[in-house]
Write a protein that holds these residues in place. Sequence first.
Motif, PDB file in Angstrom:
ATOM      1  N   ILE A   1     -20.761  -2.708  34.085  1.00 49.62           N
ATOM      2  CA  ILE A   1     -19.544  -3.270  33.500  1.00 49.62           C
ATOM      3  C   ILE A   1     -19.738  -3.604  32.031  1.00 49.62           C
TER       4      ILE A   1
ATOM      5  N   GLY B   1     -16.120   2.017  33.202  1.00 48.07           N
ATOM      6  CA  GLY B   1     -16.913   0.804  33.019  1.00 48.07           C
ATOM      7  C   GLY B   1     -17.087   0.447  31.558  1.00 48.07           C
TER       8      GLY B   1
ATOM      9  N   THR C   1     -24.898   5.257  38.570  1.00 48.81           N
ATOM     10  CA  THR C   1     -23.469   5.390  38.914  1.00 48.81           C
ATOM     11  C   THR C   1     -23.102   6.824  39.253  1.00 48.81           C
TER      12      THR C   1
ATOM     13  N   THR D   1     -16.637   1.352  38.155  1.00 47.43           N
ATOM     14  CA  THR D   1     -17.880   1.746  37.497  1.00 47.43           C
ATOM     15  C   THR D   1     -18.162   3.241  37.655  1.00 47.43           C
TER      16      THR D   1
ATOM     17  N   ALA E   1     -21.648   4.251  33.206  1.00 46.47           N
ATOM     18  CA  ALA E   1     -20.307   4.521  33.730  1.00 46.47           C
ATOM     19  C   ALA E   1     -19.557   5.483  32.816  1.00 46.47           C
TER      20      ALA E   1
ATOM     21  N   ALA F   1     -12.820  -6.541  33.536  1.00 46.05           N
ATOM     22  CA  ALA F   1     -13.262  -6.084  34.851  1.00 46.05           C
ATOM     23  C   ALA F   1     -12.998  -7.149  35.912  1.00 46.05           C
TER      24      ALA F   1
END
Length: 485
Positions: A238, A344, A208, A311, A350, A264
């Motif tokens: 997530i 996230g 990420t 994210t 994240a 999410a």
Amino acid sequence: MLLPAAHAAVFSDFDVARPFFYGAIMFFLLSVVVGIATSNYRPKSVPRSQLAALVGAYIWLPILFAVPFDQAVKDTTFANAWFEMVSSFTTTGVTQYDTAGRLAPSLHLWRALVGWMGGFFVLMSAVAVLAPLNLGGVEVLSGRVPGRGAQGAGQITHAAGPADRMIRHSATLFPAYFGLTLLLWVCLLIAGETGLTAFCYALSTLSTSGITNGQPMATATGGLISEVLVFAFMALAITRRSLPGAVLVDRNRSIFADHEVQLASFFLILVPGLLFLRHWLGALAENDILNAGAAFRALWGGLFTTMSFLTTTGFESADWQDARMWSGLNSPGLVLLGLAMMGGGIATTAGGLKLLRVYALARHGEREMDRLVHPSSIGGGGDGERRLRQGGAYVAWIFFMLYAMTFAIVVAALSLRGLEFEQGLVLTVAAVTTTGPLAVLATEIPIRMIELSVSEKVILGGAMIVGRVEILAILALLAPGVWRR
């Protein structure tokens, strides 16, 4: 360092290959010497030693990463190289070298590789260091005081030392992390991406970090297929349940009943849906109002970009401009800033506030609204849900306030250095949430990082480290209660 050295040597770019090859030898020998010198070291406080090592890694390692990078880049300074490596290792991904051809391909590979290693370091430290100390988001589920250790942590600490736990968790996490990266790389190659571009996309998606080799995701050769592949792998950030060896306080809950997945999913429906429906709600006179192809591109552009910034990856869809034109928003910077601030899942790569903390605050607010109508009611959902709404929400609110104070301090520091408020706010959110592409996409005029002063870069570098480690872990390191453990 041997990987970019070999890559540069294959293409006869020996000015880049030599610094990385010599750096690999020098730092390998340095690591061996330090390892021998500290082999018999036994810290008085194991928790404090672990947290100090975690913070020290983000302070010390970027300096080592910057040495060959500084030698390989012409006409740069070590401060710029350090800032670039802090950005990469914290998976922020913001770059100063935005001019085409400014960096050699091997240097882009090094940036993406450092970001990928930083992503794995986050996963490993979350499971092996932060979770036993009841930090990193686990405190929301456990209901215990952050930094004091979760239930059973004392037995775990005595049964296995920190090094043993890190080795065991790394042996579980690394094969999955490496295998997923390799799988995405192969899929992107099949979709039509070139070798280095696909490799950088794969490294950046799993970590990420949003780092590319100079070719943005919006101009990917594979087009929609590449975006669909990246979208699927970004979803791993997530929830912590997507990788083996995750921190599972609520082991009996399925992935579809996971609070982070549900929240999410809500935002992935809400944000693109509002952008899509605003086309008609705003009564805009567009020529393609009935164009099904334009409608699909706008909807997909909003969905992909929402997932990307939720994210904290920061990739922009090729259809994001269509989504903006469809919705009539000239500069939807606040939407991207809000998504990045939520972040996230806990114990993932994240950044941001993390979805579980947002969920705990939302459930607590919902419960308080119920009590206004029915003061004598009893909240259901079992012991775990009650603990989440009470103690978990309390800790989440403390973290949220510390988060807001961090924003205020960094914005004030940048303002004192002469930066405009809007730019300072965007850069602060980008640094603390580790979402570097916000500096380019959240403002009408992209912010050029190379034009910032050294002091401003030092402030942002410190904000990246604080955002990556999390302020609760730093406070736990400084708390006297941890020293006595």
